[in-house]
Design a protein around this motif. Structure first.
Motif, PDB file in Angstrom:
ATOM      1  N   VAL A 175       7.976   9.419   2.684  1.00 22.46           N
ATOM      2  CA  VAL A 175       8.679  10.145   1.625  1.00 22.46           C
ATOM      3  C   VAL A 175       8.049  11.530   1.546  1.00 22.46           C
ATOM      4  O   VAL A 175       6.895  11.677   1.129  1.00 22.46           O
ATOM      5  N   ILE A 176       8.783  12.532   1.997  1.00 24.82           N
ATOM      6  CA  ILE A 176       8.260  13.895   1.979  1.00 24.82           C
ATOM      7  C   ILE A 176       8.990  14.633   0.854  1.00 24.82           C
ATOM      8  O   ILE A 176      10.201  14.843   0.914  1.00 24.82           O
ATOM      9  N   LEU A 227      -5.336   2.321   8.683  1.00 27.55           N
ATOM     10  CA  LEU A 227      -4.507   1.401   7.894  1.00 27.55           C
ATOM     11  C   LEU A 227      -3.559   0.634   8.812  1.00 27.55           C
ATOM     12  O   LEU A 227      -2.762   1.234   9.528  1.00 27.55           O
ATOM     13  N   HIS A 228      -3.656  -0.697   8.775  1.00 30.44           N
ATOM     14  CA  HIS A 228      -2.763  -1.474   9.649  1.00 30.44           C
ATOM     15  C   HIS A 228      -1.422  -1.688   8.989  1.00 30.44           C
ATOM     16  O   HIS A 228      -0.403  -1.813   9.643  1.00 30.44           O
ATOM     17  N   GLN A 229      -1.471  -1.741   7.665  1.00 28.61           N
ATOM     18  CA  GLN A 229      -0.212  -1.871   6.950  1.00 28.61           C
ATOM     19  C   GLN A 229      -0.127  -0.773   5.915  1.00 28.61           C
ATOM     20  O   GLN A 229      -1.073  -0.557   5.156  1.00 28.61           O
ATOM     21  N   LEU A 230       0.988  -0.083   5.913  1.00 33.05           N
ATOM     22  CA  LEU A 230       1.198   0.955   4.915  1.00 33.05           C
ATOM     23  C   LEU A 230       2.684   0.970   4.595  1.00 33.05           C
ATOM     24  O   LEU A 230       3.516   1.236   5.463  1.00 33.05           O
ATOM     25  N   LYS A 231       3.027   0.683   3.347  1.00 26.75           N
ATOM     26  CA  LYS A 231       4.440   0.610   2.998  1.00 26.75           C
ATOM     27  C   LYS A 231       5.048   1.999   2.914  1.00 26.75           C
ATOM     28  O   LYS A 231       6.087   2.273   3.517  1.00 26.75           O
ATOM     29  N   ILE A 232       4.380   2.879   2.162  1.00 28.74           N
ATOM     30  CA  ILE A 232       4.954   4.221   1.948  1.00 28.74           C
ATOM     31  C   ILE A 232       3.865   5.287   2.043  1.00 28.74           C
ATOM     32  O   ILE A 232       2.787   5.138   1.463  1.00 28.74           O
ATOM     33  N   LEU A 233       4.148   6.345   2.774  1.00 26.82           N
ATOM     34  CA  LEU A 233       3.352   7.563   2.689  1.00 26.82           C
ATOM     35  C   LEU A 233       4.153   8.523   1.818  1.00 26.82           C
ATOM     36  O   LEU A 233       5.281   8.898   2.162  1.00 26.82           O
ATOM     37  N   MET A 234       3.597   8.869   0.656  1.00 25.14           N
ATOM     38  CA  MET A 234       4.337   9.709  -0.285  1.00 25.14           C
ATOM     39  C   MET A 234       3.611  11.033  -0.425  1.00 25.14           C
ATOM     40  O   MET A 234       2.501  11.094  -0.953  1.00 25.14           O
ATOM     41  N   LEU A 235       4.255  12.077   0.057  1.00 28.95           N
ATOM     42  CA  LEU A 235       3.544  13.335   0.230  1.00 28.95           C
ATOM     43  C   LEU A 235       4.358  14.499  -0.324  1.00 28.95           C
ATOM     44  O   LEU A 235       5.476  14.735   0.125  1.00 28.95           O
ATOM     45  N   ALA A 236       3.792  15.214  -1.301  1.00 29.67           N
ATOM     46  CA  ALA A 236       4.420  16.456  -1.734  1.00 29.67           C
ATOM     47  C   ALA A 236       3.911  17.569  -0.833  1.00 29.67           C
ATOM     48  O   ALA A 236       2.714  17.857  -0.795  1.00 29.67           O
ATOM     49  N   ASN A 237       4.800  18.173  -0.075  1.00 26.47           N
ATOM     50  CA  ASN A 237       4.434  19.275   0.804  1.00 26.47           C
ATOM     51  C   ASN A 237       5.483  20.387   0.673  1.00 26.47           C
ATOM     52  O   ASN A 237       6.614  20.167   1.053  1.00 26.47           O
ATOM     53  N   PRO A 238       5.113  21.591   0.139  1.00 28.34           N
ATOM     54  CA  PRO A 238       3.804  21.953  -0.386  1.00 28.34           C
ATOM     55  C   PRO A 238       3.379  21.031  -1.525  1.00 28.34           C
ATOM     56  O   PRO A 238       4.210  20.416  -2.170  1.00 28.34           O
ATOM     57  N   SER A 239       2.036  21.008  -1.728  1.00 29.70           N
ATOM     58  CA  SER A 239       1.464  20.165  -2.769  1.00 29.70           C
ATOM     59  C   SER A 239       1.768  20.701  -4.170  1.00 29.70           C
ATOM     60  O   SER A 239       1.752  21.887  -4.409  1.00 29.70           O
ATOM     61  N   ASN A 240       2.045  19.781  -5.081  1.00 30.57           N
ATOM     62  CA  ASN A 240       1.932  20.056  -6.505  1.00 30.57           C
ATOM     63  C   ASN A 240       0.840  19.097  -6.982  1.00 30.57           C
ATOM     64  O   ASN A 240       0.975  17.900  -6.733  1.00 30.57           O
ATOM     65  N   PRO A 241      -0.212  19.517  -7.595  1.00 27.98           N
ATOM     66  CA  PRO A 241      -0.467  20.808  -8.246  1.00 27.98           C
ATOM     67  C   PRO A 241      -1.205  21.839  -7.395  1.00 27.98           C
ATOM     68  O   PRO A 241      -1.428  22.944  -7.879  1.00 27.98           O
ATOM     69  N   VAL A 242      -1.609  21.504  -6.162  1.00 28.66           N
ATOM     70  CA  VAL A 242      -2.543  22.397  -5.474  1.00 28.66           C
ATOM     71  C   VAL A 242      -1.828  23.642  -4.936  1.00 28.66           C
ATOM     72  O   VAL A 242      -2.349  24.755  -5.029  1.00 28.66           O
ATOM     73  N   GLY A 243      -0.650  23.436  -4.352  1.00 23.47           N
ATOM     74  CA  GLY A 243       0.086  24.571  -3.785  1.00 23.47           C
ATOM     75  C   GLY A 243      -0.077  24.685  -2.279  1.00 23.47           C
ATOM     76  O   GLY A 243       0.701  25.354  -1.609  1.00 23.47           O
ATOM     77  N   CYS A 244      -1.120  24.035  -1.733  1.00 18.87           N
ATOM     78  CA  CYS A 244      -1.373  24.133  -0.292  1.00 18.87           C
ATOM     79  C   CYS A 244      -0.271  23.403   0.469  1.00 18.87           C
ATOM     80  O   CYS A 244       0.495  22.617  -0.105  1.00 18.87           O
ATOM     81  N   SER A 245      -0.216  23.694   1.776  1.00 24.83           N
ATOM     82  CA  SER A 245       0.816  23.042   2.572  1.00 24.83           C
ATOM     83  C   SER A 245       0.273  22.690   3.948  1.00 24.83           C
ATOM     84  O   SER A 245      -0.625  23.364   4.469  1.00 24.83           O
ATOM     85  N   LYS A 302       0.830  -1.211   0.000  1.00 26.20           N
ATOM     86  CA  LYS A 302       0.000   0.000   0.000  1.00 26.20           C
ATOM     87  C   LYS A 302       0.862   1.257   0.000  1.00 26.20           C
ATOM     88  O   LYS A 302       1.813   1.381   0.766  1.00 26.20           O
ATOM     89  N   VAL A 303       0.500   2.173  -0.901  1.00 27.88           N
ATOM     90  CA  VAL A 303       1.160   3.483  -0.953  1.00 27.88           C
ATOM     91  C   VAL A 303       0.070   4.542  -0.850  1.00 27.88           C
ATOM     92  O   VAL A 303      -0.902   4.519  -1.614  1.00 27.88           O
ATOM     93  N   LEU A 304       0.222   5.437   0.098  1.00 26.92           N
ATOM     94  CA  LEU A 304      -0.802   6.450   0.352  1.00 26.92           C
ATOM     95  C   LEU A 304      -0.322   7.802  -0.182  1.00 26.92           C
ATOM     96  O   LEU A 304       0.791   8.252   0.126  1.00 26.92           O
TER      97      LEU A 304
END
Ligand SMILES: *Cc1c(COP(=O)(O)O)cnc(C)c1O
Length: 384
Positions: free
Chosen positions: A198-199, A160-178, A115-117
């Protein structure tokens, strides 16, 4: 037998259904010697000021050493980054852009069905590279205010009991929010204890002055779990064409694993030199950020005053809901020599993403966007 179908069936199952990344059309293609045409490219978040003059000067000399292989270790670049960030160079990996490192991360860590979130919408390579490795990709949508929905994130993470990777663009692309510092801390602590974080901080330089913006290393340094922070020279440093990005890893073991699957000379000679010189020119960076942030705020206020929704932005771009097919407005703007990115992700086809350019380019964008909207939208306040 249908040769195309036969060939398709030879590809790995996950690749057969994979979309190709939408990199847009290079502006070089619009111009030729007999038909010169200037396109203002506000579609890929480049730095309108270009690279640091120090980097440029160094490149002009270095181009003469093109016959020599690059340093496959990126020794001096990693050493310099390590010094700047207070991290051992063994924990830093350089890439052919940070997207190179994203791909390495997926190749190293994802087994079939892991699982990748990720947020929705997000940088599409986060989705594509995970899907390439047969991950189960789970998406958390942004909220109606076009912001990260921190509550929803916490609920999802805790469920989620199992989560391999949390992959997060912060600030967001394409939204721009943070996310705020507090929100990101809560999210990190809500993750299953062995999740790899993964930030992706591709736009960190534009956001770092904001008091609430996460001090990511302060949050991560006391975590037992593995993590990687990604950064790039493509955006605020103005080196998109040189292709160089880097990752800071929680453990040198992660760097070692990533090294096993990367190409040996993944960052070319010129890119390494340009990146090192750019780090020494903080004045160029400061000028870029100061100008871009003030233009971004001004443009956002202007578009909001038309009654058009614009996401909050901690970046060098704006994500705008024009409430009409974004492809059409993008084509119209292109006819006026302004290129923007029409978002194609399901549910966001009415959004365009517009990079902040030089002031005259931003004015051209505003004027043409307003023209288009006033012709398309019945109650649009033209007289503004
Ligand atoms: C631009 C971008 C990248 C990739 O940048 P590179 O040019 O490959 O260094 C990575 N992540 C996000 C969120 C981006 O917007």
């Amino acid at each position: 037998m249908d040769l195309d179908l036969d060939l398709l069936s030879k590809a790995r199952r996950s690749v057969r259904n994979l979309p190709t990344y939408d990199a847009g059309i290079s502006i070089d293609r619009f111009s030729s010697s007999d038909n010169p045409r200037v396109i203002h490219n506000l579609s890929v978040n480049e730095n309108p000021f270009g690279m640091s003059p120090r980097a440029l000067a160094a490149l002009q000399v270095a181009v003469q050493t093109g016959a020599i292989y690059p340093d496959g270790d990126c020794f001096y670049l990693r050493e310099k980054l390590g010094e700047k960030l207070g991290v051992a160079p063994e924990r830093i990996i350089a890439g052919n852009g940070s997207e190179d490192i994203l791909s390495l991360i997926c190749k190293v860590f994802i087994n079939v069905g892991d699982k990748v979130l990720i947020p929705k919408p997000t940088f599409s390579l986060h989705h594509i590279y995970a899907a390439m490795m047969d991950a189960e990709v789970i998406e958390v949508p942004i909220d109606s205010a076009l912001n990260f929905n921190a509550t929803r994130w916490l609920e999802t993470l805790r469920s989620l009991h199992q989560l391999k990777i949390l992959m997060l663009a912060n600030p967001s692309n394409p939204v721009g929010c943070s996310l705020t510092h507090t929100e990101l801390s809560l999210m990190v602590n809500a993750c299953p204890s062995d999740t790899l974080l993964v930030i992706d901080e591709a736009y960190v330089e534009y956001a770092a002055h904001e008091p609430e913006f996460p001090r990511v290393f302060e949050i991560l340094q006391n975590q037992e779990r593995p993590w990687i922070v990604l950064r790039t020279f493509s955006k605020a440093y103005g080196l998109a064409g040189m292709r160089v990005g880097y990752g800071i890893c929680s453990h040198s073991t992660i760097t070692n694993l990533l090294n096993r699957v990367r190409t040996p000379y993944n960052v070319n000679r010129l890119a390494q030199i340009a990146a090192i010189q750019s780090l020494d020119d903080q004045q160029h960076l400061a000028k870029t950020v100061q100008f871009t942030v003030s233009e971004k705020d001004r443009m956002r206020d202007e578009i909001l005053s038309w009654g058009i929704a614009v996401a909050p932005s901690s970046t060098n771009f704006l994500f705008i809901d024009i409430e009409a097919p974004s492809i059409k407005v993008a084509n119209y703007l292109l006819s006026q020599n302004v290129m923007v990115k029409a978002w194609r992700g399901v549910g966001y086809e009415s959004f365009i993403r517009v990079s902040i350019g030089h002031q005259y380019q931003n004015e051209l964008l505003l004027r043409n966007l307003k023209n288009y909207l006033s012709e398309q939208i019945l109650n649009f306040p033209v007289a503004l």
